[in-house]
Design a protein around this motif. Structure first.
Motif, mmCIF file in Angstrom:
data_model
loop_
_atom_site.group_PDB
_atom_site.id
_atom_site.type_symbol
_atom_site.label_atom_id
_atom_site.label_comp_id
_atom_site.label_asym_id
_atom_site.label_seq_id
_atom_site.Cartn_x
_atom_site.Cartn_y
_atom_site.Cartn_z
ATOM 1 N N ALA A 100 27.976 -52.854 -9.217
ATOM 2 C CA ALA A 100 29.004 -51.930 -8.717
ATOM 3 C C ALA A 100 29.995 -52.673 -7.836
ATOM 4 O O ALA A 100 31.223 -52.497 -7.960
ATOM 5 N N ARG A 120 26.072 -47.289 -8.929
ATOM 6 C CA ARG A 120 25.649 -46.940 -7.566
ATOM 7 C C ARG A 120 24.653 -45.784 -7.554
ATOM 8 O O ARG A 120 23.667 -45.810 -6.820
ATOM 9 N N GLU A 121 24.912 -44.762 -8.361
ATOM 10 C CA GLU A 121 24.115 -43.536 -8.305
ATOM 11 C C GLU A 121 22.940 -43.554 -9.267
ATOM 12 O O GLU A 121 21.980 -42.797 -9.089
ATOM 13 N N GLY A 122 23.012 -44.396 -10.295
ATOM 14 C CA GLY A 122 21.917 -44.526 -11.239
ATOM 15 C C GLY A 122 22.125 -43.758 -12.528
ATOM 16 O O GLY A 122 22.893 -42.798 -12.586
ATOM 17 N N HIS A 123 21.441 -44.199 -13.560
ATOM 18 C CA HIS A 123 21.423 -43.497 -14.842
ATOM 19 C C HIS A 123 20.029 -43.665 -15.447
ATOM 20 O O HIS A 123 19.352 -44.667 -15.193
ATOM 21 N N GLY A 125 30.445 -45.844 -10.600
ATOM 22 C CA GLY A 125 29.703 -44.678 -10.130
ATOM 23 C C GLY A 125 28.271 -44.654 -10.626
ATOM 24 O O GLY A 125 27.333 -44.430 -9.849
ATOM 25 N N TYR A 126 28.075 -44.908 -11.926
ATOM 26 C CA TYR A 126 26.720 -44.924 -12.480
ATOM 27 C C TYR A 126 25.905 -46.089 -11.914
ATOM 28 O O TYR A 126 24.691 -45.975 -11.721
ATOM 29 N N LEU A 141 15.328 -43.821 -13.668
ATOM 30 C CA LEU A 141 16.656 -44.026 -13.095
ATOM 31 C C LEU A 141 16.853 -45.503 -12.749
ATOM 32 O O LEU A 141 16.006 -46.119 -12.107
ATOM 33 N N LYS A 154 19.610 -48.281 -11.065
ATOM 34 C CA LYS A 154 20.819 -48.536 -10.286
ATOM 35 C C LYS A 154 21.067 -50.039 -10.232
ATOM 36 O O LYS A 154 20.132 -50.838 -10.273
ATOM 37 N N PRO A 211 23.548 -51.830 -7.683
ATOM 38 C CA PRO A 211 24.602 -51.863 -6.667
ATOM 39 C C PRO A 211 25.367 -53.183 -6.649
ATOM 40 O O PRO A 211 26.551 -53.204 -6.291
#
Length: 569
Positions: free
Chosen positions: A217, A168-171, A165-166, A210, A212, A214
């Protein structure tokens, strides 16, 4: 002896009365923060988001092992400067069902098609630190599944879901990680796949920006759905094979398909009533045990923390242990080390005669234990309500590893093979299908047969030195769990290395001191013949969880040298 005062008692913060606000005093020789306490579960990792992931997993019914795997997967995304699924993994696990410790060696082996003769023919004196040549089989994913099969409660898909999840969505990138990421870009941008997958338009992500991934992921999702074989025998392995062949490498599909980690028995010495446990070689954990045996005869408490005697003994015992490390530690399948003799009190007594309290050792050769009579890295630890405690360490070796970044997979292959020696006959000499000498070591301590401390210190050769200093701070100097990690450290840098052509130290080495030690101690060390310098690093990064044997309450600590967090519930 009750353990509460040692680990769980907070030292006096204020002298006298009339303090206007109940704030922690920071302007001391070293600043520290409070120990974290929790009744049911605890996690301590080098990234706050990974710590929260671990706790969420336990709240949702997972074991401490599930939490450790989930946190490690997240750290591969969030802290690629120290670890990832392109690297290796070691773990020590306290199993409350059997009341015993289990060890796992999740390190990979060298490519079968690469030989010592090839390096010699190409004129190499050492294995390069980056590029295709130091790449060995990554063992982390296999270790996840082996550890999960024995100690997990949730599915691996559930454990990997937070990292996916992180990714794909970023941190937002943490401060220390952003700094080291920026330094790695210049080093690794030349290797295919790195810039496309680990930079933002050719630069490292900045603090708070941020990030990401992918590609990672998708890779983690394939592992979650297909198990370990998705990594070692499936499309991921085939893509690694093609990438390495295209870029002058030797790691192949066959090497990945043949990989297996191993369950190993942790070994221990008793230090002042505490049983300290490490994994046997090919790692360097027993160096910490050798140092503790050498320190046992000395009354460190009376010397005092930061005294010249304290620092002198840390350096001298390290020199002796590391001379043996350079000579004896290697893949036991090729050169079994005499572990029981190396960590015996008889051998320590023999070697300890070389230590003088007046003068620093300048020349140190390895010992002869056979002559005795028979007789950058991440560390995390988790604990759950059932009493399971996991001590786990994972690494790419140098920062972001080899720089070799297979297209579309979102991770970097490790450069652990750099640790081999290109010297025929040396125990750590390069050979096909061999594990290199390893620096990453998880630590554990039991007291009277019960779990007392799960801990680790990151940082190459600093790790066994750090293990010893943490334990001395706790046991000899009575520091609490957080203070023991935040206290200033010593790092001895010597020439006796397992990657060198000579296992003897001939120049005395250099003592590096962190800020916080007195000038009187520095002067005293120099008078004994030590070369001393102040340095901002390398002193490692520490996480720990302690368990009160009477109440089951956990204490957690994560030191300020990293971006980490200890938390529980």
């Amino acid at each position: 002896m009750r353990l509460m005062p040692l680990l769980f008692g907070l030292s006096m913060l204020f002298a006298g009365s009339g303090v206007a606000a109940a704030d922690r005093i920071a302007g001391q020789p070293f600043a520290t923060r409070s120990v974290v306490y929790a009744p049911k579960a605890m996690a301590a990792t080098s990234h706050p988001l990974a710590t929260q992931i671990a706790l969420d997993v336990i709240r949702e019914g997972g074991s401490a092992m599930d939490a450790a795997i989930a946190a490690n997967a997240a750290l591969g995304l969030m802290e690629p400067t120290g670890n990832g699924i392109g690297g290796d993994l070691f773990a020590i696990v306290w199993d409350p069902k059997t009341s015993r410790l289990h060890g796992y060696d999740g390190s990979g082996r060298s490519p079968q098609s690469l030989t010592l003769e090839w390096f010699q023919q190409q004129g190499h004196r050492d294995i390069p630190r980056a590029g295709p040549l130091p790449v060995s089989v990554p063992g982390a994913v296999d270790a996840w599944f082996a550890l999960h099969e024995r100690f997990g409660k949730r599915s691996m898909a559930q454990n990997l879901a937070p990292a996916i999840g992180y990714a794909r969505e970023g941190h937002p990138v943490a401060q220390t990680i952003a700094y080291y990421w920026d330094r790695s870009v210049a080093l690794h941008s030349r290797w295919p796949g790195f810039v496309e997958q680990f930079t933002l338009d050719g630069r490292a992500p900045r603090e708070g920006e941020l990030w990401k991934n992918p590609n990672l992921a998708a890779t983690l999702e394939a592992i979650a759905n297909g198990g370990r074989d998705a990594f070692y025998r499936g499309d991921i392995a085939r893509r690694i094979d093609v990438y390495m062949k295209d870029n002058g490498g030797f790691l192949s599909y066959a090497d990945l398909a043949a990989h297996h980690g191993d369950w190993v028995q942790p070994v221990s010495v008793n230090y002042r009533g505490y049983d300290v446990w490490e994994l046997p070689p090919s790692g360097q954990g027993i160096a910490a045990l050798q140092m503790l045996n050498l320190l046992e005869p000395y009354d460190l408490t009376s010397f005092g923390f930061g005294s010249v005697e304290h620092l002198h003994l840390l350096a001298e015992t390290k020199k002796l242990a590391f001379a043996d490390r350079a000579r004896w530690y290697a893949d036991p399948a090729f050169h079994p080390a005499p572990v029981e003799k190396l960590i015996s009190t008889q051998y320590a007594a023999q070697r300890g005669t070389l230590i003088s309290m007046d003068r620093a050792l300048r020349e140190v050769a390895p010992g002869t234990p056979q002559q005795l009579d028979e007789g950058d890295t991440i560390y995390l630890t988790t604990a759950d309500a059932n009493g399971m405690m996991v001590s786990l360490i994972q690494s790419n070796y140098r920062g972001m590893g080899s720089g070799m970044t297979p297209h579309g997979l979102g991770f970097i292959l490790q450069n652990r093979g750099e640790m081999f020696v290109l010297k025929p006959g040396h125990p750590n000499a390069y050979a096909p299908g061999k594990r290199p000498f390893h620096t990453i070591i998880p630590g554990f301590v039991t007291k009277d047969g019960k779990p007392w401390l799960s801990f680790g210190v990151m940082g190459g050769a600093m790790q066994p030195q750090g293990h010893v200093q943490i334990l001395v701070n706790l046991i000899d100097f009575g520091m609490n769990l957080q203070e023991a990690g935040d206290a200033p450290r010593l790092h001895h840098d010597g020439s006796a290395e397992p990657t060198g052509q000579n296992s003897a130290m001939t120049d005395g080495g250099v003592i590096e001191l962190e800020s916080g030690f007195s000038y009187e101690a520095v002067r005293g060390l120099m008078q004994k013949g030590h070369t001393v310098r102040f340095a901002n690093g390398p002193y490692g990064g520490y996480q720990a969880i302690a368990r009160d044997p009477d109440t089951g309450v956990y204490a957690g600590a994560s030191e300020s040298r990293k971006d980490g967090q200890a938390a529980g519930f």
